[in-house]
Design an enzyme around this catalytic site. Structure first.
Site, PDB file in Angstrom:
ATOM      1  N   THR A  19       0.858  -1.183   0.000  1.00 31.36           N
ATOM      2  CA  THR A  19       0.000   0.000   0.000  1.00 31.36           C
ATOM      3  C   THR A  19       0.894   1.232   0.000  1.00 31.36           C
ATOM      4  OG1 THR A  19      -1.625  -1.236   1.259  1.00 31.36           O
ATOM      5  CG2 THR A  19      -1.854   1.163   1.273  1.00 31.36           C
TER       6      THR A  19
ATOM      7  N   PHE B 264      -6.105  -6.354  -1.406  1.00 30.70           N
ATOM      8  CA  PHE B 264      -7.267  -6.097  -0.546  1.00 30.70           C
ATOM      9  C   PHE B 264      -7.563  -7.251   0.409  1.00 30.70           C
ATOM     10  CE2 PHE B 264      -7.581  -3.347  -4.170  1.00 30.70           C
ATOM     11  CZ  PHE B 264      -8.002  -2.141  -3.636  1.00 30.70           C
TER      12      PHE B 264
ATOM     13  N   LYS C 124      -6.873   1.990  -2.961  1.00 25.07           N
ATOM     14  CA  LYS C 124      -6.535   1.179  -1.788  1.00 25.07           C
ATOM     15  C   LYS C 124      -6.753   1.973  -0.490  1.00 25.07           C
ATOM     16  CE  LYS C 124      -4.997  -1.792   1.029  1.00 25.07           C
ATOM     17  NZ  LYS C 124      -5.738  -2.970   1.428  1.00 25.07           N
TER      18      LYS C 124
ATOM     19  N   ASN D 263      -9.697   1.384   2.617  1.00 25.37           N
ATOM     20  CA  ASN D 263      -9.445   1.269   4.061  1.00 25.37           C
ATOM     21  C   ASN D 263     -10.069   2.432   4.837  1.00 25.37           C
ATOM     22  OD1 ASN D 263      -8.264  -1.162   3.912  1.00 25.37           O
ATOM     23  ND2 ASN D 263      -6.153  -0.477   4.172  1.00 25.37           N
TER      24      ASN D 263
ATOM     25  N   PHE E 234     -18.800  -4.770   8.218  1.00 22.88           N
ATOM     26  CA  PHE E 234     -17.977  -3.765   8.929  1.00 22.88           C
ATOM     27  C   PHE E 234     -18.824  -2.810   9.777  1.00 22.88           C
ATOM     28  CE2 PHE E 234     -14.388  -5.396   6.826  1.00 22.88           C
ATOM     29  CZ  PHE E 234     -13.275  -4.896   7.482  1.00 22.88           C
TER      30      PHE E 234
ATOM     31  N   GLY F  10      -7.559  -2.225  14.661  1.00 21.10           N
ATOM     32  CA  GLY F  10      -6.097  -2.237  14.804  1.00 21.10           C
ATOM     33  C   GLY F  10      -5.489  -2.902  13.595  1.00 21.10           C
TER      34      GLY F  10
ATOM     35  N   CYS G 288      -2.761  -2.347   8.944  1.00 18.44           N
ATOM     36  CA  CYS G 288      -3.218  -1.571   7.782  1.00 18.44           C
ATOM     37  C   CYS G 288      -4.085  -0.371   8.135  1.00 18.44           C
ATOM     38  CB  CYS G 288      -3.961  -2.488   6.817  1.00 18.44           C
ATOM     39  SG  CYS G 288      -2.884  -3.682   6.028  1.00 18.44           S
TER      40      CYS G 288
ATOM     41  N   ARG H  72       0.222  -6.376  15.525  1.00 17.85           N
ATOM     42  CA  ARG H  72       0.586  -4.997  15.204  1.00 17.85           C
ATOM     43  C   ARG H  72      -0.615  -4.064  15.449  1.00 17.85           C
ATOM     44  NH1 ARG H  72       3.380  -5.903   9.335  1.00 17.85           N
ATOM     45  NH2 ARG H  72       1.731  -7.454   9.180  1.00 17.85           N
TER      46      ARG H  72
HETATM   47  N1  LIG Z   1      -1.087  -7.374   6.123  1.00 18.82           N
HETATM   48  C1  LIG Z   1      -2.182  -7.164   5.416  1.00 18.82           C
HETATM   49  O1  LIG Z   1      -3.264  -7.680   5.703  1.00 18.82           O
HETATM   50  C2  LIG Z   1      -2.134  -6.276   4.188  1.00 18.82           C
HETATM   51  C3  LIG Z   1      -3.235  -6.254   3.309  1.00 18.82           C
HETATM   52  C4  LIG Z   1      -3.169  -5.444   2.181  1.00 18.82           C
HETATM   53  C5  LIG Z   1      -2.044  -4.655   1.944  1.00 18.82           C
HETATM   54  N2  LIG Z   1      -1.004  -4.686   2.832  1.00 18.82           N
HETATM   55  C6  LIG Z   1       0.187  -3.872   2.526  1.00 18.82           C
HETATM   56  O2  LIG Z   1       1.185  -4.757   2.007  1.00 18.82           O
HETATM   57  C7  LIG Z   1       2.498  -4.339   2.414  1.00 18.82           C
HETATM   58  C8  LIG Z   1       3.200  -5.455   3.154  1.00 18.82           C
HETATM   59  O3  LIG Z   1       2.465  -5.733   4.330  1.00 18.82           O
HETATM   60  P1  LIG Z   1       2.756  -7.044   5.202  1.00 18.82           P
HETATM   61  O4  LIG Z   1       1.765  -7.041   6.300  1.00 18.82           O
HETATM   62  O5  LIG Z   1       2.861  -8.218   4.306  1.00 18.82           O
HETATM   63  O6  LIG Z   1       4.218  -6.681   5.765  1.00 18.82           O
HETATM   64  P2  LIG Z   1       5.232  -7.623   6.541  1.00 18.82           P
HETATM   65  O7  LIG Z   1       5.989  -6.761   7.456  1.00 18.82           O
HETATM   66  O8  LIG Z   1       4.496  -8.812   7.088  1.00 18.82           O
HETATM   67  O9  LIG Z   1       6.201  -8.185   5.390  1.00 18.82           O
HETATM   68  C9  LIG Z   1       7.172  -7.428   4.747  1.00 18.82           C
HETATM   69  C10 LIG Z   1       8.303  -8.351   4.346  1.00 18.82           C
HETATM   70  O10 LIG Z   1       9.244  -7.631   3.551  1.00 18.82           O
HETATM   71  C11 LIG Z   1      10.555  -8.068   3.904  1.00 18.82           C
HETATM   72  N3  LIG Z   1      11.525  -7.046   3.488  1.00 18.82           N
HETATM   73  C12 LIG Z   1      11.804  -5.852   4.063  1.00 18.82           C
HETATM   74  N4  LIG Z   1      12.765  -5.205   3.371  1.00 18.82           N
HETATM   75  C13 LIG Z   1      13.084  -6.002   2.323  1.00 18.82           C
HETATM   76  C14 LIG Z   1      13.999  -5.899   1.257  1.00 18.82           C
HETATM   77  N5  LIG Z   1      14.766  -4.819   1.097  1.00 18.82           N
HETATM   78  N6  LIG Z   1      14.095  -6.929   0.376  1.00 18.82           N
HETATM   79  C15 LIG Z   1      13.317  -8.018   0.515  1.00 18.82           C
HETATM   80  N7  LIG Z   1      12.421  -8.180   1.513  1.00 18.82           N
HETATM   81  C16 LIG Z   1      12.312  -7.184   2.397  1.00 18.82           C
HETATM   82  C17 LIG Z   1      10.470  -8.261   5.405  1.00 18.82           C
HETATM   83  O11 LIG Z   1      11.524  -9.080   5.884  1.00 18.82           O
HETATM   84  C18 LIG Z   1       9.098  -8.918   5.527  1.00 18.82           C
HETATM   85  O12 LIG Z   1       9.187 -10.323   5.435  1.00 18.82           O
HETATM   86  C19 LIG Z   1       2.272  -3.067   3.248  1.00 18.82           C
HETATM   87  O13 LIG Z   1       2.372  -1.953   2.416  1.00 18.82           O
HETATM   88  C20 LIG Z   1       0.827  -3.219   3.732  1.00 18.82           C
HETATM   89  O14 LIG Z   1       0.222  -1.973   4.018  1.00 18.82           O
HETATM   90  C21 LIG Z   1      -1.024  -5.487   3.931  1.00 18.82           C
END
Ligand SMILES: NC(=O)c1ccc[n+]([C@@H]2O[C@H](COP(=O)([O-])OP(=O)(O)OC[C@H]3O[C@@H](n4cnc5c(N)ncnc54)[C@H](O)[C@@H]3O)[C@@H](O)[C@H]2O)c1
Length: 437
Positions: free
Chosen positions: A121, A150, A205, A209, A250, A258, A261, A329
């Protein structure tokens, strides 16, 4: 299709596993070598229903590989997904430095045409910054797609396999076709692709949210009013949810939203607005109501034990930010437990999946148990933070016997107040008058 996913967290691992399940060959790249070593050993670092089976199966049949070597992923893939984190900075903006550093590495290592797709995002305009960061390092042609994700934690595999929509943010028709092909295994019943320019995809996106968070905050604000006026928020939820213009999703009141996101994305949206001199008054209110709701819940419990906080033991059910995940988180449970600990209360907690992650977040200051009933012994009250299925129909006789005094503070409105009262339990929930006691 040959695909590389950079960043193997919640989004990256689900994306990689599901694409492999759909027949693509996927190389997962992460710079956390410990995580990659675990994944190679078949240890899945996150809990997400159905994910472990998919990851293990696809690794076994050779469609899923794990490496720290970005060049290997780039050399063997047509589409490169960026799925690294975009956490909040101190001013609330989204930190896209990791995205830009991955983009620079792609530019340094690319040796043939590639499509770079951002799943993370990211604030509007990131498409341009990523494109520039790659172009700075190479003259090899590539295309960029904004492809926001999403999925909901706790149902991420299901969401990926049966998406409401896939947003493809590119103006290049050839790239649209390739992305359509990639997602075709998940669109067998009907085509749910939405094509748009990258800037619109990026904003969609955040808008999504923002809308979801707003619905929750509306219910939470109304819950406070209901408590004051002796009305029942659950009846109001049903009353408005049955209106087809509003819909029922929702609209559950609770302890506040929390996770990794919603809070972060609301902050980023407010920041984006401020950089363009737009106040984002609704987003600010949503944020304020959400913090207030968490504080109100914690304070209600602290007030209940006023004067004897240091002698109070609370049994806590649910530590993650919601059910069916181990993600703590920005969890309202962690927020409230920290307040309880500040008042010297003792916490005995149970979460079906988040005991370990919560222990880390709370520096080991709580005691955790392997089941909900174990946490109840000698506790002064039970506090519920998440709506895991196993919390919904507990043995109230055991709860009554084990607690020193039968009191429940329910942050998710899991029970029928009249029924709980019949069990001789004092019941405090959200947006309804306390009952019993
Ligand atoms: N978690 C969710 O439900 C969700 C849903 C939709 C969108 N998002 C978005 O997706 C993105 C990722 O979220 P997440 O929850 O998966 O994050 P996360 O922290 O679980 O995962 C991020 C990963 O990236 C790796 N990383 C960091 N720097 C790196 C690099 N330089 N090279 C390679 N790998 C690297 C980390 O080690 C980690 O494993 C965010 O922008 C978030 O807002 C998350």
């Amino acid at each position: 299709m040959n695909v590389c996913v950079v960043g193997v967290g919640y989004v990256g691992l689900v994306t990689a596993g599901c694409l492999a399940e759909g027949g693509s060959n996927v190389v997962c790249v992460d710079n956390d070598s410990e995580k990659i070593a675990c994944l190679k050993d078949g240890v899945i670092p996150i809990y997400e229903p159905g994910l472990a089976e998919i990851v293990k199966h696809n690794e076994k049949v050779g469609r899923l590989q794990f490496t720290t070597d970005l060049k290997y992923g780039l050399d063997n893939s047509l589409i490169i997904f960026i799925a690294v984190g975009t956490p909040s900075t101190s001013d609330g903006s989204a930190d896209i430095s990791t995205i830009l550093s991955v983009a620079a590495q792609i530019g340094e290592n690319i040796n043939d045409y590639r499509i770079v797709a951002t799943k993370s995002t990211v604030p509007v305009g990131t498409y341009k910054r990523v494109t520039d960061a790659i172009k700075k390092k190479t003259e090899i042609p590539f295309d960029y797609v904004s492809n926001p994700e999403f999925m909901k934690e706790g149902a991420a595999v299901e969401d990926f396999m049966r998406p409401d929509k896939i947003i493809i943010g590119t103006t290049n028709p050839a790239v649209r076709e390739i992305m359509k092909q990639l997602y075709s295994p998940f669109m067998r019943k009907s085509s749910r692709f939405l094509f748009m320019d990258p800037a619109s995809a990026e904003i969609t996106k955040y808008a999504s949210n923002f809308m979801l968070a707003t619905r929750i905050s509306i219910m939470n604000e109304l819950s406070e009013l209901c408590e004051k006026l002796g009305a029942d928020i659950e009846l109001i939820r049903q009353g408005i949810g049955s209106d087809s213009r509003i819909g029922s999703a929702f609209l559950f009141p609770g302890v506040g939203f929390g996770g990794s996101c919603l809070p972060k994305d609301i902050r980023a949206l407010i920041h984006t607005g401020s950089t363009h001199h737009i106040e984002m008054a609704i987003a600010k209110s949503v944020q304020k109501v959400n913090i207030n709701q968490q504080q109100r819940f914690a304070q209600r419990i602290i007030n209940f034990f006023k004067g004897k906080e240091d002698k109070t033991v609370l049994a806590v059910w649910g530590l993650a930010f919601k059910a069916k995940t181990n993600d703590v988180r920005e969890s309202p449970a962690i927020f409230c437990v920290k307040k309880f600990l500040d008042c010297k209360m003792k916490i005995k907690a149970y979460d079906p999946e988040a005991n370990t992650t919560a222990m880390e977040a709370l520096n080991g200051k709580i005691e955790t148990f392997q089941n909900g009933y174990g946490a109840l012994d000698d506790a002064d009250a039970l506090v519920i933070f998440t709506d895991w299925q196993e919390f919904r129909n507990p043995d109230f006789e055991v709860i009554t016997k084990k607690l020193k005094k039968p009191v429940i503070f329910d942050g998710r409105n899991l029970y029928d107040p009249a029924y709980v009262k019949k069990q001789g339990i004092e019941y405090h929930c959200i947006g309804r008058a306390p009952i019993g006691g």
